[in-house]
Design a protein around this motif. Structure first.
Motif, PDB file in Angstrom:
ATOM      1  N   LEU A 142       0.837  -1.193   0.000  1.00  0.00           N
ATOM      2  CA  LEU A 142       0.000   0.000   0.000  1.00  0.00           C
ATOM      3  C   LEU A 142       0.878   1.251   0.000  1.00  0.00           C
ATOM      4  O   LEU A 142       1.669   1.462   0.924  1.00  0.00           O
ATOM      5  CB  LEU A 142      -0.911  -0.016   1.219  1.00  0.00           C
ATOM      6  N   PRO A 143       0.784   2.117  -1.021  1.00  0.00           N
ATOM      7  CA  PRO A 143       1.666   3.289  -1.112  1.00  0.00           C
ATOM      8  C   PRO A 143       1.587   4.190   0.110  1.00  0.00           C
ATOM      9  O   PRO A 143       0.503   4.434   0.653  1.00  0.00           O
ATOM     10  CB  PRO A 143       1.141   4.023  -2.356  1.00  0.00           C
ATOM     11  N   PHE A 144       2.743   4.677   0.568  1.00  0.00           N
ATOM     12  CA  PHE A 144       2.915   5.607   1.686  1.00  0.00           C
ATOM     13  C   PHE A 144       2.651   4.970   3.052  1.00  0.00           C
ATOM     14  O   PHE A 144       2.978   5.572   4.078  1.00  0.00           O
ATOM     15  CB  PHE A 144       2.012   6.836   1.547  1.00  0.00           C
ATOM     16  N   ILE A 145       2.050   3.797   3.112  1.00  0.00           N
ATOM     17  CA  ILE A 145       1.633   3.234   4.397  1.00  0.00           C
ATOM     18  C   ILE A 145       2.411   1.969   4.741  1.00  0.00           C
ATOM     19  O   ILE A 145       2.813   1.781   5.889  1.00  0.00           O
ATOM     20  CB  ILE A 145       0.114   2.961   4.391  1.00  0.00           C
ATOM     21  N   ALA A 146       2.633   1.102   3.761  1.00  0.00           N
ATOM     22  CA  ALA A 146       3.330  -0.151   4.020  1.00  0.00           C
ATOM     23  C   ALA A 146       4.817   0.081   4.277  1.00  0.00           C
ATOM     24  O   ALA A 146       5.404   1.071   3.836  1.00  0.00           O
ATOM     25  CB  ALA A 146       3.139  -1.114   2.855  1.00  0.00           C
ATOM     26  N   HIS A 147       5.428  -0.854   4.980  1.00  0.00           N
ATOM     27  CA  HIS A 147       6.864  -0.792   5.264  1.00  0.00           C
ATOM     28  C   HIS A 147       7.651  -1.055   3.986  1.00  0.00           C
ATOM     29  O   HIS A 147       7.287  -1.887   3.175  1.00  0.00           O
ATOM     30  CB  HIS A 147       7.218  -1.837   6.318  1.00  0.00           C
ATOM     31  N   GLY A 148       8.735  -0.339   3.815  1.00  0.00           N
ATOM     32  CA  GLY A 148       9.593  -0.523   2.647  1.00  0.00           C
ATOM     33  C   GLY A 148      10.234   0.783   2.247  1.00  0.00           C
ATOM     34  O   GLY A 148       9.537   1.692   1.781  1.00  0.00           O
ATOM     35  N   GLY A 149      11.546   0.889   2.431  1.00  0.00           N
ATOM     36  CA  GLY A 149      12.235   2.145   2.154  1.00  0.00           C
ATOM     37  C   GLY A 149      12.231   2.511   0.681  1.00  0.00           C
ATOM     38  O   GLY A 149      11.976   3.663   0.309  1.00  0.00           O
ATOM     39  N   SER A 150      12.483   1.532  -0.197  1.00  0.00           N
ATOM     40  CA  SER A 150      12.517   1.822  -1.635  1.00  0.00           C
ATOM     41  C   SER A 150      11.154   2.269  -2.128  1.00  0.00           C
ATOM     42  O   SER A 150      11.043   3.224  -2.903  1.00  0.00           O
ATOM     43  CB  SER A 150      12.975   0.577  -2.404  1.00  0.00           C
ATOM     44  N   SER A 151      10.108   1.578  -1.680  1.00  0.00           N
ATOM     45  CA  SER A 151       8.757   1.926  -2.106  1.00  0.00           C
ATOM     46  C   SER A 151       8.373   3.325  -1.637  1.00  0.00           C
ATOM     47  O   SER A 151       7.826   4.123  -2.407  1.00  0.00           O
ATOM     48  CB  SER A 151       7.759   0.901  -1.556  1.00  0.00           C
ATOM     49  N   LEU A 152       8.681   3.641  -0.384  1.00  0.00           N
ATOM     50  CA  LEU A 152       8.319   4.950   0.156  1.00  0.00           C
ATOM     51  C   LEU A 152       9.061   6.068  -0.563  1.00  0.00           C
ATOM     52  O   LEU A 152       8.465   7.100  -0.919  1.00  0.00           O
ATOM     53  CB  LEU A 152       8.618   4.990   1.655  1.00  0.00           C
ATOM     54  N   LEU A 153      10.354   5.883  -0.801  1.00  0.00           N
ATOM     55  CA  LEU A 153      11.131   6.908  -1.497  1.00  0.00           C
ATOM     56  C   LEU A 153      10.628   7.091  -2.930  1.00  0.00           C
ATOM     57  O   LEU A 153      10.515   8.220  -3.427  1.00  0.00           O
ATOM     58  CB  LEU A 153      12.612   6.533  -1.490  1.00  0.00           C
ATOM     59  N   ALA A 154      10.318   5.981  -3.599  1.00  0.00           N
ATOM     60  CA  ALA A 154       9.805   6.068  -4.973  1.00  0.00           C
ATOM     61  C   ALA A 154       8.476   6.813  -5.019  1.00  0.00           C
ATOM     62  O   ALA A 154       8.219   7.590  -5.943  1.00  0.00           O
ATOM     63  CB  ALA A 154       9.644   4.658  -5.563  1.00  0.00           C
ATOM     64  N   LYS A 155       7.630   6.606  -4.006  1.00  0.00           N
ATOM     65  CA  LYS A 155       6.335   7.301  -3.987  1.00  0.00           C
ATOM     66  C   LYS A 155       6.522   8.799  -3.771  1.00  0.00           C
ATOM     67  O   LYS A 155       5.769   9.610  -4.323  1.00  0.00           O
ATOM     68  CB  LYS A 155       5.441   6.708  -2.904  1.00  0.00           C
ATOM     69  N   PHE A 156       7.496   9.204  -2.984  1.00  0.00           N
ATOM     70  CA  PHE A 156       7.769  10.632  -2.825  1.00  0.00           C
ATOM     71  C   PHE A 156       8.286  11.235  -4.135  1.00  0.00           C
ATOM     72  O   PHE A 156       7.964  12.375  -4.477  1.00  0.00           O
ATOM     73  CB  PHE A 156       8.766  10.872  -1.699  1.00  0.00           C
ATOM     74  N   LEU A 157       9.095  10.483  -4.877  1.00  0.00           N
ATOM     75  CA  LEU A 157       9.558  10.965  -6.178  1.00  0.00           C
ATOM     76  C   LEU A 157       8.378  11.116  -7.139  1.00  0.00           C
ATOM     77  O   LEU A 157       8.301  12.100  -7.893  1.00  0.00           O
ATOM     78  CB  LEU A 157      10.599  10.004  -6.755  1.00  0.00           C
ATOM     79  N   MET A 158       7.470  10.157  -7.122  1.00  0.00           N
ATOM     80  CA  MET A 158       6.266  10.263  -7.957  1.00  0.00           C
ATOM     81  C   MET A 158       5.418  11.455  -7.535  1.00  0.00           C
ATOM     82  O   MET A 158       4.850  12.159  -8.377  1.00  0.00           O
ATOM     83  CB  MET A 158       5.456   8.972  -7.866  1.00  0.00           C
ATOM     84  N   LEU A 159       5.340  11.694  -6.224  1.00  0.00           N
ATOM     85  CA  LEU A 159       4.594  12.854  -5.729  1.00  0.00           C
ATOM     86  C   LEU A 159       5.224  14.151  -6.231  1.00  0.00           C
ATOM     87  O   LEU A 159       4.522  15.080  -6.647  1.00  0.00           O
ATOM     88  CB  LEU A 159       4.555  12.833  -4.204  1.00  0.00           C
ATOM     89  N   GLY A 160       6.558  14.231  -6.208  1.00  0.00           N
ATOM     90  CA  GLY A 160       7.241  15.419  -6.717  1.00  0.00           C
ATOM     91  C   GLY A 160       6.977  15.636  -8.198  1.00  0.00           C
ATOM     92  O   GLY A 160       6.732  16.764  -8.638  1.00  0.00           O
ATOM     93  N   LEU A 161       7.019  14.551  -8.979  1.00  0.00           N
ATOM     94  CA  LEU A 161       6.705  14.659 -10.408  1.00  0.00           C
ATOM     95  C   LEU A 161       5.280  15.152 -10.617  1.00  0.00           C
ATOM     96  O   LEU A 161       5.021  16.027 -11.451  1.00  0.00           O
ATOM     97  CB  LEU A 161       6.888  13.302 -11.090  1.00  0.00           C
ATOM     98  N   LEU A 162       4.342  14.589  -9.847  1.00  0.00           N
ATOM     99  CA  LEU A 162       2.936  14.941 -10.006  1.00  0.00           C
ATOM    100  C   LEU A 162       2.676  16.395  -9.635  1.00  0.00           C
ATOM    101  O   LEU A 162       1.972  17.123 -10.358  1.00  0.00           O
ATOM    102  CB  LEU A 162       2.076  14.006  -9.157  1.00  0.00           C
ATOM    103  N   LEU A 163       3.244  16.837  -8.513  1.00  0.00           N
ATOM    104  CA  LEU A 163       3.049  18.235  -8.107  1.00  0.00           C
ATOM    105  C   LEU A 163       3.700  19.190  -9.104  1.00  0.00           C
ATOM    106  O   LEU A 163       3.159  20.260  -9.402  1.00  0.00           O
ATOM    107  CB  LEU A 163       3.636  18.457  -6.711  1.00  0.00           C
ATOM    108  N   GLY A 164       4.856  18.798  -9.641  1.00  0.00           N
ATOM    109  CA  GLY A 164       5.536  19.660 -10.594  1.00  0.00           C
ATOM    110  C   GLY A 164       4.804  19.765 -11.914  1.00  0.00           C
ATOM    111  O   GLY A 164       4.603  20.863 -12.448  1.00  0.00           O
ATOM    112  N   VAL A 165       4.371  18.633 -12.452  1.00  0.00           N
ATOM    113  CA  VAL A 165       3.727  18.658 -13.766  1.00  0.00           C
ATOM    114  C   VAL A 165       2.339  19.283 -13.685  1.00  0.00           C
ATOM    115  O   VAL A 165       1.885  19.925 -14.639  1.00  0.00           O
ATOM    116  CB  VAL A 165       3.669  17.224 -14.350  1.00  0.00           C
ATOM    117  N   SER A 166       1.650  19.127 -12.541  1.00  0.00           N
ATOM    118  CA  SER A 166       0.334  19.756 -12.397  1.00  0.00           C
ATOM    119  C   SER A 166       0.440  21.248 -12.109  1.00  0.00           C
ATOM    120  O   SER A 166      -0.549  21.977 -12.218  1.00  0.00           O
ATOM    121  CB  SER A 166      -0.465  19.072 -11.285  1.00  0.00           C
ATOM    122  N   ALA A 167       1.645  21.712 -11.733  1.00  0.00           N
ATOM    123  CA  ALA A 167       1.849  23.139 -11.455  1.00  0.00           C
ATOM    124  C   ALA A 167       2.322  23.907 -12.682  1.00  0.00           C
ATOM    125  O   ALA A 167       2.504  25.118 -12.615  1.00  0.00           O
ATOM    126  CB  ALA A 167       2.861  23.315 -10.323  1.00  0.00           C
TER     127      ALA A 167
END
Length: 611
Positions: free
Chosen positions: A555-580
């Motif tokens: 589950l994104p942002f909630i489940a344990h896993g360093g790689s998954s959590l970091l990747a989701k923050f990168l996706m969040l940055g892409l999403l906020l940037g492209v929508s801005a």
């Protein structure tokens, strides 16, 4: 009952309902914005249109423009021209970064611009004349004729949260976080009391830094989508709370190993804190780069190579963990990294690069070959979960950006055939399907995780048993694959529904940016990112609750896993940037090459706007 049990029991009436209230208010706001945005965006390319003149029958009429327009003789073309010499897919006319571009679909198509042949992508401006067969198309840019006051500012402000609305959500989130973390820190097991002060300090740093980053985003990005950020913030704070609960309770260790076990738990929790702080920082930097530059568009080829390389490296050097069968982890000393999480990001960038416009068949085949190779690599790892996310995301982006429904149906048929072949040839797929089919008949090694997870959800009821009062020991991989069941057990079904709503809010907020977007790459990438978030959440929750076979997706942002959590923050940055991104020349008044404006031309323009 101890005092900690009393606190956890009574605070359950606050924690789950408060998270649900936050998600519901966010959903209502985004839904209202979406409805208003759809009404305002009824005219896809405001202030631009074509004047169509046929030399054959001497007709003259205005034609509306969309952000991407396929010109040709096919029935599916946005602008159908049935002239001799005009192919089914002849040329494309699209708006990119506030400017219009004309591009032949292939080298064999003949397109004229102001009497000269066009062989590659060419920018066109007001009064330029496009020639196809016996038809002339004149671009009209009406921004020069706008009144002093226009409604463009209302269009830009729709997806921006007002200060009061944003602050109210932040206050509710802070209360939710403070109550939950306060309960966990106050009721820490005795063995962790020496670290209590450190845990308190780091917990306060996480929430203060999160609040600061919100205002930093808002100040730095003029078109900052606060709804996406606040929904993601609610999710990762919930994940931080539940992972804190996993870190310091249910410690199982022999007396001789107790000190080592305690240090390991504390170190793992500190790593989660660091990833959140680093992830927010990277998301901010990435959003600024994406919002203010077009460097991302130039990374299509690099992303193609990089995605395949990450999968190949994982296939060669990847190893499984003690609790995992798939060899998806690359070990560097005592640390591990899951490169497939970052390969997903590369896939989404490639997808946006290929389908920023409606590509010709040759380009579609090139993407299909690349995608097929990478899907084979995913199945060889095996990483069935990633394949289940990327396939629907690819289909949705392809369908929306090309409107080629017949090909979509054919791809679905091929995907179904590939699924049957995978089931017949891969034992691990057969085990997953068998466990799912036999879920309500017997408990076996293939479905025991789901059975125990459903029991946990049932024990939680509507408002949960209370933080730390659940039974995660009974569920294998409770902090990873099955974390949704523990959220429901301890925070209640109401918190589970809140999580689903928050992911839906991110998707709806992304759709608002898609409707508002005026260049194909931004639209395609926004759609891909938001759909990937939503699909990953639905697949993870569906597997946990037995609605679909278990895939191993977390589950994104909630489940344990360093790689998954970091990747989701990168996706969040892409999403906020492209929508801005804002079209620098898209809607503001600019000096354009004036045309001779006759009363008949003004009538045509008025008719094109009101049609």
């Amino acid at each position: 009952m101890q005092i900690s049990d009393y606190l956890s029991y009574y605070l359950r009436y606050l924690i789950g309902p408060l998270l649900f209230l936050i998600s519901l208010l966010s959903l209502l706001r985004v839904w209202r914005i979406l409805r208003l945005q759809m009404k305002i965006s009824a005219r896809p390319a405001t202030y631009f249109f074509l004047l169509r003149e046929s030399l054959k029958d001497e007709t003259f009429s205005p034609v509306r423009l969309f952000h991407t327009n396929l010109i040709g003789s096919a029935g599916s073309a946005d602008m159908r021209i049935r002239d001799k010499g005009v192919r089914r897919r002849h040329a494309q006319l699209y708006l990119y970064d506030g400017s219009w571009y004309l591009e032949p679909v292939s080298a064999r198509t003949l397109v004229w611009l102001n009497g000269k042949p066009v062989e590659k992508k060419t920018e066109i401006v007001n009064n330029d004349v496009i020639g196809l067969g016996t038809t002339k198309l004149t671009l009209v840019d009406d921004r020069g004729y706008l009144q002093e006051e226009d409604d463009s500012s209302s269009l830009e402000s729709l997806t921006s949260s007002t200060t009061g609305q944003a602050l109210s959500t932040i206050i509710l989130l802070n209360i939710f976080y403070a109550v939950s973390m306060g309960l966990l820190i106050f009721t820490l097991p005795e063995v962790f009391h020496p670290q209590q002060e450190m845990i308190l300090i780091l917990s306060v740093i996480v929430i203060i830094f999160s609040n600061m980053m919100f205002f930093l985003f808002k100040l730095s990005l003029k078109q900052f989508n606060a709804d996406i950020f606040l929904a993601a913030k609610a999710l990762y704070l919930t994940g931080f709370i539940i992972q804190t609960r996993f870190s310091f309770w249910d410690l199982r260790a022999k007396v001789d190993d107790l000190e080592t076990a305690i240090l390991s738990r504390v170190s793992g929790w500190q790593q989660i804190c660091f990833i959140i702080l680093a992830g927010l920082t990277l998301a901010f930097i990435l959003s600024l780069i994406v919002a203010n530059t077009r460097v991302l568009e130039k990374l299509g080829t690099a992303a193609m190579i990089g995605t395949t390389a990450l999968l190949l490296v994982t296939l060669v050097f990847g190893r499984g963990q003690a609790t995992h069968g798939a060899g998806l982890w690359i070990y560097i000393g005592s640390r591990s990294i899951q490169l497939t999480e970052f390969a997903k990001i590369g896939w989404l960038i490639v997808l946006a690069s290929f389908f920023k416009t409606r590509p010709p068949l040759k380009i579609q085949i090139r993407f299909a070959v690349w995608a097929a190779v990478n899907f084979v690599l995913l199945l060889m790892l095996p990483d069935l979960g990633s394949a289940m996310i990327l396939l629907p995301v690819t289909l949705i982006v392809f369908t929306v950006m090309t409107s080629e429904y017949l090909k979509t149906g054919l791809i679905l048929a091929v995907g179904a055939a590939a699924g049957i072949i995978a089931y017949q040839s891969m034992p691990y797929v057969q085990r997953r399907i068998f466990g799912w089919i036999s879920l309500w008949e017997e408990v076996n090694p293939q479905n025991s995780q789901i059975v125990y997870a459903l029991q946990a959800v049932g024990r939680g009821g509507i408002i949960g048993q209370g933080l730390t009062r659940g039974s995660p020991r009974a569920i294998p991989l409770a902090s990873e694959d099955m974390v949704f069941s523990i959220v429901c057990e301890e925070m209640g079904l109401i918190a589970g529904f809140a999580i689903i709503i928050l992911f839906f809010v991110i998707w709806l907020a992304g759709i608002i940016s898609v409707i508002k977007g005026r260049d194909g790459f931004s639209v395609s990438l926004t759609l891909a990112l938001t759909t990937a978030f939503f699909m990953e959440a639905i697949i993870a929750i569906g597997g946990t609750t037995g609605l679909i076979p278990l895939t191993g997706i977390t589950l994104p942002f909630i489940a344990h896993g360093g790689s998954s959590l970091l990747a989701k923050f990168l996706m969040l940055g892409l999403l906020l940037g492209v929508s801005a991104r804002r079209e620098k020349k898209g809607y503001r008044k600019v000096r354009v090459k004036k045309a001779t404006v006759t009363p008949e031309l003004q009538d045509d323009r008025q008719a094109s706007y009101t049609s």
